[in-house]
Design an enzyme around this catalytic site. Structure first.
Site, PDB file in Angstrom:
ATOM      1  N   LYS A 172      -7.611   6.865   8.988  1.00  0.00           N
ATOM      2  CA  LYS A 172      -8.310   5.566   8.975  1.00  0.00           C
ATOM      3  C   LYS A 172      -9.113   5.165  10.312  1.00  0.00           C
ATOM      4  CE  LYS A 172      -5.956   4.798   4.965  1.00  0.00           C
ATOM      5  NZ  LYS A 172      -4.719   4.095   4.908  1.00  0.00           N
ATOM      6  N   GLY A 231       0.183  -1.250   6.564  1.00  0.00           N
ATOM      7  CA  GLY A 231      -0.752  -0.343   6.473  1.00  0.00           C
ATOM      8  C   GLY A 231      -2.260  -1.065   7.014  1.00  0.00           C
ATOM      9  N   GLY A 282       0.722  -1.361   0.030  1.00  0.00           N
ATOM     10  CA  GLY A 282       0.054   0.000   0.071  1.00  0.00           C
ATOM     11  C   GLY A 282       0.803   1.346   0.100  1.00  0.00           C
ATOM     12  N   GLU A 323      -0.913 -10.705   3.056  1.00  0.00           N
ATOM     13  CA  GLU A 323      -0.659  -9.923   4.381  1.00  0.00           C
ATOM     14  C   GLU A 323      -0.887 -10.546   5.699  1.00  0.00           C
ATOM     15  OE1 GLU A 323      -1.293  -5.414   2.442  1.00  0.00           O
ATOM     16  OE2 GLU A 323      -3.132  -6.535   2.928  1.00  0.00           O
ATOM     17  N   LYS A 333      -8.428  -4.469   6.187  1.00  0.00           N
ATOM     18  CA  LYS A 333      -7.172  -4.362   5.299  1.00  0.00           C
ATOM     19  C   LYS A 333      -7.793  -4.940   3.740  1.00  0.00           C
ATOM     20  CE  LYS A 333      -3.072  -5.483   6.312  1.00  0.00           C
ATOM     21  NZ  LYS A 333      -2.855  -4.455   5.381  1.00  0.00           N
ATOM     22  N   GLY A 334      -6.734  -4.651   2.924  1.00  0.00           N
ATOM     23  CA  GLY A 334      -7.251  -5.494   1.617  1.00  0.00           C
ATOM     24  C   GLY A 334      -7.510  -4.244   0.506  1.00  0.00           C
ATOM     25  N   ASP A 343      -6.858  -0.180   6.053  1.00  0.00           N
ATOM     26  CA  ASP A 343      -7.877   0.705   5.584  1.00  0.00           C
ATOM     27  C   ASP A 343      -8.808   1.442   6.783  1.00  0.00           C
ATOM     28  OD1 ASP A 343      -7.373   0.188   2.705  1.00  0.00           O
ATOM     29  OD2 ASP A 343      -7.725  -1.681   3.116  1.00  0.00           O
TER      30      ASP A 343
HETATM   31  C1  5RP Z   1      -3.417  -3.771   0.694  1.00  0.00           C
HETATM   32  C2  5RP Z   1      -3.558  -3.214   2.331  1.00  0.00           C
HETATM   33  C3  5RP Z   1      -3.117  -1.633   2.740  1.00  0.00           C
HETATM   34  O1  5RP Z   1      -2.321  -1.984   3.762  1.00  0.00           O
HETATM   35  C4  5RP Z   1      -4.354  -0.839   2.995  1.00  0.00           C
HETATM   36  O2  5RP Z   1      -5.237  -0.911   1.671  1.00  0.00           O
HETATM   37  C5  5RP Z   1      -3.742   0.473   3.208  1.00  0.00           C
HETATM   38  O3  5RP Z   1      -3.333   1.030   2.018  1.00  0.00           O
HETATM   39  P1  5RP Z   1      -2.717   2.461   1.997  1.00  0.00           P
HETATM   40  O4  5RP Z   1      -1.669   2.607   2.842  1.00  0.00           O
HETATM   41  O5  5RP Z   1      -2.420   2.706   0.531  1.00  0.00           O
HETATM   42  O6  5RP Z   1      -4.097   3.484   2.677  1.00  0.00           O
HETATM   43  O7  5RP Z   1      -4.311  -3.715   3.072  1.00  0.00           O
HETATM   44  O8  5RP Z   1      -3.911  -4.815   0.759  1.00  0.00           O
END
Ligand code: 5RP
Length: 234
Positions: free
Chosen positions: A123, A84, A29, A105, A96-97, A86
């Site tokens: 977040k 990271g 991410g 992950e 996440k995802g 979401d």
């Molecule tokens: C990827 C994830 C990321 O960690 C999550 O989407 C956060 O991404 P970002 O740091 O771009 O906001 O789970 O599968």
């Protein structure tokens, strides 16, 4: 402070927590990209790290920074994984995802002795599902049948990349399930995982040891045991 500045600060605070040497799990991410750059800088300064990336994108970035990488097969002895998220609840459970990498992950998270999550304050939420849908990775065979089963929990939309369904690094599809606020994420994860065709969900319950939150008020470390302290404090 803009989101990128906050993500960079969280990533730098995570880099400060790294052991002198060891094996690091690299999440996926935009926030984690800042962290991978930090690890590249530390390797350039002579620190002896090797890493396990959780996606092709993270592998490519780490390779370009000359970070020694272990292969995808495991087993690994990972000291700490930095990733990271979401959405982060007050209990430090996660969705996440967003980048479609939640299966890898979750595997790397499970095999790490410590898990550090880096986020900007956008977040944070009281309950998971207030802000984000739950990404559920499913096998392609029968995916519409699996989606019909998932829709019991909320509107389930197949994720697209341009005109085609988004395909994960493991060759599967993702449905984003609009659950709304989730009262029991552990139970919901169980229910999802019992459905044939579901590979993995983006619910990470009890899987964060430390969440580093960066925002207008500075950078804080939120520990699983409830302690909250400014970054840099010991
Ligand atoms: C990827 C994830 C990321 O960690 C999550 O989407 C956060 O991404 P970002 O740091 O771009 O906001 O789970 O599968």
């Amino acid at each position: 402070m803009d989101a990128d500045a906050a993500k960079r600060l969280a990533a730098q605070a995570a880099a400060d927590l790294m052991p002198e040497e060891g094996v690091i799990g690299l999440g996926t991410g935009t926030t984690t990209r800042f962290f991978i750059n930090e690890v590249g800088r530390l390797v350039g300064e002579g620190r002896k790290f090797s890493a396990v990336p959780t996606s092709r994108r993270s592998r490519e970035l780490a390779t370009s920074l000359h970070i020694p990488l272990l292969d995808d097969s495991g087993p690994w002895s990972i000291d700490v994984c930095v990733d990271g998220a979401d959405e982060v609840s007050t209990e430090l459970d996660l969705i996440k995802g967003g980048g479609g990498a939640q299966t890898r992950e979750k595997i790397v998270n499970r095999h790490s002795r410590q898990n550090v999550i880096i986020v900007d304050e956008s977040k944070l939420s009281r309950r998971l599902g207030e802000k984000r849908a739950v990404p559920v990775e499913v096998v392609v065979f029968g995916h519409r049948a699996t989606a019909a089963a998932l829709s019991r929990f909320g509107d389930a939309s197949l994720r697209f990349a341009a005109d085609d369904p988004f395909v994960t690094d493991s060759g599967n599809y993702i449905y984003d399930v609009e659950t709304g606020p989730i009262s029991d994420p552990v139970e919901l994860e169980e229910e999802f995982r019992h459905l044939p065709g579901v590979i993995e969900t983006g619910l990470f319950c009890g899987r964060a040891d430390v969440v580093i939150v960066a925002g207008a008020g500075g950078v804080e470390l939120w520990h699983r045991d409830g302690r909250r302290m400014p970054a840099g404090a010991r």
